[in-house]
Design an enzyme around this catalytic site. Structure first.
Site, mmCIF file in Angstrom:
data_model
loop_
_atom_site.group_PDB
_atom_site.id
_atom_site.type_symbol
_atom_site.label_atom_id
_atom_site.label_comp_id
_atom_site.label_asym_id
_atom_site.label_seq_id
_atom_site.Cartn_x
_atom_site.Cartn_y
_atom_site.Cartn_z
ATOM 1 N N GLY A 13 0.782 -1.232 0.000
ATOM 2 C CA GLY A 13 0.000 0.000 0.000
ATOM 3 C C GLY A 13 0.814 1.283 0.000
ATOM 4 O O GLY A 13 0.361 2.295 0.548
ATOM 5 N N ASN A 15 1.341 3.110 -2.619
ATOM 6 C CA ASN A 15 0.554 4.051 -3.429
ATOM 7 C C ASN A 15 -0.657 4.558 -2.654
ATOM 8 O O ASN A 15 -1.037 5.720 -2.775
ATOM 9 C CB ASN A 15 0.125 3.415 -4.751
ATOM 10 C CG ASN A 15 1.249 3.440 -5.770
ATOM 11 O OD1 ASN A 15 1.561 4.497 -6.315
ATOM 12 N ND2 ASN A 15 1.872 2.296 -5.993
ATOM 13 N N LEU A 91 -4.661 -7.074 -6.587
ATOM 14 C CA LEU A 91 -4.287 -8.175 -7.472
ATOM 15 C C LEU A 91 -5.454 -9.024 -7.945
ATOM 16 O O LEU A 91 -5.252 -10.063 -8.565
ATOM 17 C CB LEU A 91 -3.229 -9.061 -6.786
ATOM 18 C CG LEU A 91 -1.930 -8.322 -6.437
ATOM 19 C CD1 LEU A 91 -0.928 -9.270 -5.785
ATOM 20 C CD2 LEU A 91 -1.325 -7.668 -7.669
ATOM 21 N N ASN A 108 -6.437 2.584 -12.355
ATOM 22 C CA ASN A 108 -5.414 1.701 -11.801
ATOM 23 C C ASN A 108 -4.046 2.282 -12.116
ATOM 24 O O ASN A 108 -3.887 2.993 -13.105
ATOM 25 C CB ASN A 108 -5.536 0.300 -12.428
ATOM 26 C CG ASN A 108 -4.572 -0.706 -11.813
ATOM 27 O OD1 ASN A 108 -4.207 -0.589 -10.634
ATOM 28 N ND2 ASN A 108 -4.150 -1.691 -12.593
ATOM 29 N N HIS A 110 -0.024 1.176 -12.852
ATOM 30 C CA HIS A 110 0.757 0.005 -13.260
ATOM 31 C C HIS A 110 2.202 0.456 -13.489
ATOM 32 O O HIS A 110 2.427 1.518 -14.073
ATOM 33 C CB HIS A 110 0.157 -0.577 -14.547
ATOM 34 C CG HIS A 110 0.833 -1.831 -14.995
ATOM 35 N ND1 HIS A 110 0.543 -3.066 -14.447
ATOM 36 C CD2 HIS A 110 1.804 -2.039 -15.916
ATOM 37 C CE1 HIS A 110 1.304 -3.985 -15.026
ATOM 38 N NE2 HIS A 110 2.071 -3.388 -15.916
ATOM 39 N N SER A 142 2.082 4.029 -15.471
ATOM 40 C CA SER A 142 0.875 4.403 -16.210
ATOM 41 C C SER A 142 -0.321 4.405 -15.270
ATOM 42 O O SER A 142 -0.454 3.512 -14.430
ATOM 43 C CB SER A 142 0.572 3.377 -17.311
ATOM 44 O OG SER A 142 1.669 3.201 -18.178
ATOM 45 N N ASP A 151 -5.337 -4.608 -17.389
ATOM 46 C CA ASP A 151 -4.407 -3.608 -17.959
ATOM 47 C C ASP A 151 -4.761 -3.240 -19.390
ATOM 48 O O ASP A 151 -3.874 -3.053 -20.234
ATOM 49 C CB ASP A 151 -2.953 -4.138 -17.906
ATOM 50 C CG ASP A 151 -2.511 -4.420 -16.480
ATOM 51 O OD1 ASP A 151 -2.990 -3.741 -15.564
ATOM 52 O OD2 ASP A 151 -1.694 -5.335 -16.293
ATOM 53 N N GLU A 180 5.575 6.628 -9.439
ATOM 54 C CA GLU A 180 4.183 6.249 -9.129
ATOM 55 C C GLU A 180 3.604 7.115 -8.017
ATOM 56 O O GLU A 180 2.462 7.569 -8.095
ATOM 57 C CB GLU A 180 4.123 4.788 -8.669
ATOM 58 C CG GLU A 180 4.379 3.784 -9.771
ATOM 59 C CD GLU A 180 4.128 2.367 -9.278
ATOM 60 O OE1 GLU A 180 3.065 2.120 -8.688
ATOM 61 O OE2 GLU A 180 5.007 1.507 -9.486
HETATM 62 C C1 GRF Z 1 2.672 -0.837 -7.712
HETATM 63 O O1 GRF Z 1 3.857 -1.017 -8.450
HETATM 64 C C2 GRF Z 1 1.512 -0.588 -8.626
HETATM 65 O O2 GRF Z 1 1.864 0.089 -9.788
HETATM 66 C C3 GRF Z 1 1.053 -1.992 -8.970
HETATM 67 O O3 GRF Z 1 1.262 -2.733 -7.788
HETATM 68 C C4 GRF Z 1 2.260 -2.114 -6.990
HETATM 69 C C5 GRF Z 1 1.655 -1.858 -5.651
HETATM 70 O O4 GRF Z 1 2.579 -1.397 -4.716
HETATM 71 N N1 GRF Z 1 -0.297 -2.020 -9.462
HETATM 72 P P1 GRF Z 1 2.065 -0.769 -3.357
HETATM 73 O O5 GRF Z 1 1.179 -1.796 -2.682
HETATM 74 O O6 GRF Z 1 1.304 0.481 -3.696
HETATM 75 O O7 GRF Z 1 3.299 -0.492 -2.566
#
Ligand code: GRF
Length: 214
Positions: A13, A15, A91, A108, A110, A142, A151, A180
């Site tokens: 988490g 992000n 996921l 989302n 990625h 992205s 995706d 990100e």
């Molecule tokens: C990130 O690289 C995001 O782009 C992808 O999964 C990863 C999640 O990382 N979808 P986090 O849980 O936010 O650390």
């Protein structure tokens, strides 16, 4: 009115944390309404609790029937008055009812320059290793619209980083994570302010995909 966000996570988490911090510091015109996860032990839930954001665990354990899970997801989102769903390291594929109910309202992030290196099973270090294996000169992050396929939705925002000759997959992951954590809050803020119109982006991507070229 600030945009009401739901953030979906499966594991760490970081992000989510970037979005929580940006909301809390007033850098984005949004509030985190709820954090949803399919893994009750996800550290993302700790992050949400520390920020006083409600958490909801929804998974095959809470709802063994996928239709029930899909229905419950929509109920949670509607119950919390969610305007925008941000997948952040989630996921699982969302159910068709959820995608339909929040069409063009689910995004989302990625860790590659989609459409390169996306699709089922492409997450974490597998993405960065694929970039190295393909000898790409650059990669990045992205933000995309979510549709029924992994995706696959229209790209909303991207930021590039170089791939260096000495890079390992871990090096690339670290470099892309920095991007990100800046790109996702910035993109959500642009959506909140109407600088990005998700319906228009989806429509123009559809026109492009269906236009017959001579
Ligand atoms: C990130 O690289 C995001 O782009 C992808 O999964 C990863 C999640 O990382 N979808 P986090 O849980 O936010 O650390």
């Amino acid at each position: 009115m600030p945009l009401r966000l739901a953030v979906f996570c499966s594991h760490n988490g970081t992000n989510l944390q970037a979005l929580l911090d940006a909301c809390q510091q007033g850098r984005i015109d949004a509030v985190p309404a709820v954090v949803v996860g399919n893994n009750s032990k996800a550290y993302a839930f700790e992050r949400a609790r520390s920020a006083d954001v409600p958490t909801v665990h929804l998974s095959g354990r809470t709802h063994p029937d996928p239709h029930d899970l899909d229905f419950a997801t929509v109920e949670v989102l509607q119950g919390y008055g969610v305007d925008l769903v941000c997948l952040a390291g989630y996921l699982r594929r969302l159910g068709p009812g959820t995608v339909h109910a929040f069409r063009n309202r689910i995004v989302n992030i990625h860790p590659s320059l989609l459409p390169r290196h996306g699709g089922e099973g492409m997450h974490g270090l597998a993405v960065h290793q694929a970039v190295l294996d393909a000898r790409d000169a650059e990669t990045g992050a992205s933000v995309i619209l979510v549709d029924e396929q992994y995706d696959h939705g229209a790209v909303i925002a991207q930021e590039r980083v170089p791939v260096l000759a000495s890079d390992t997959a871990d090096d690339l992951a670290a470099r892309v994570f920095v991007v990100e954590h800046r790109l996702y809050p910035h993109t959500v803020d642009r959506i909140a302010h109407g600088a990005l119109d998700l319906d228009a982006i989806a429509d123009s991507a559809h026109v492009e995909a269906t236009t017959m070229r001579p």
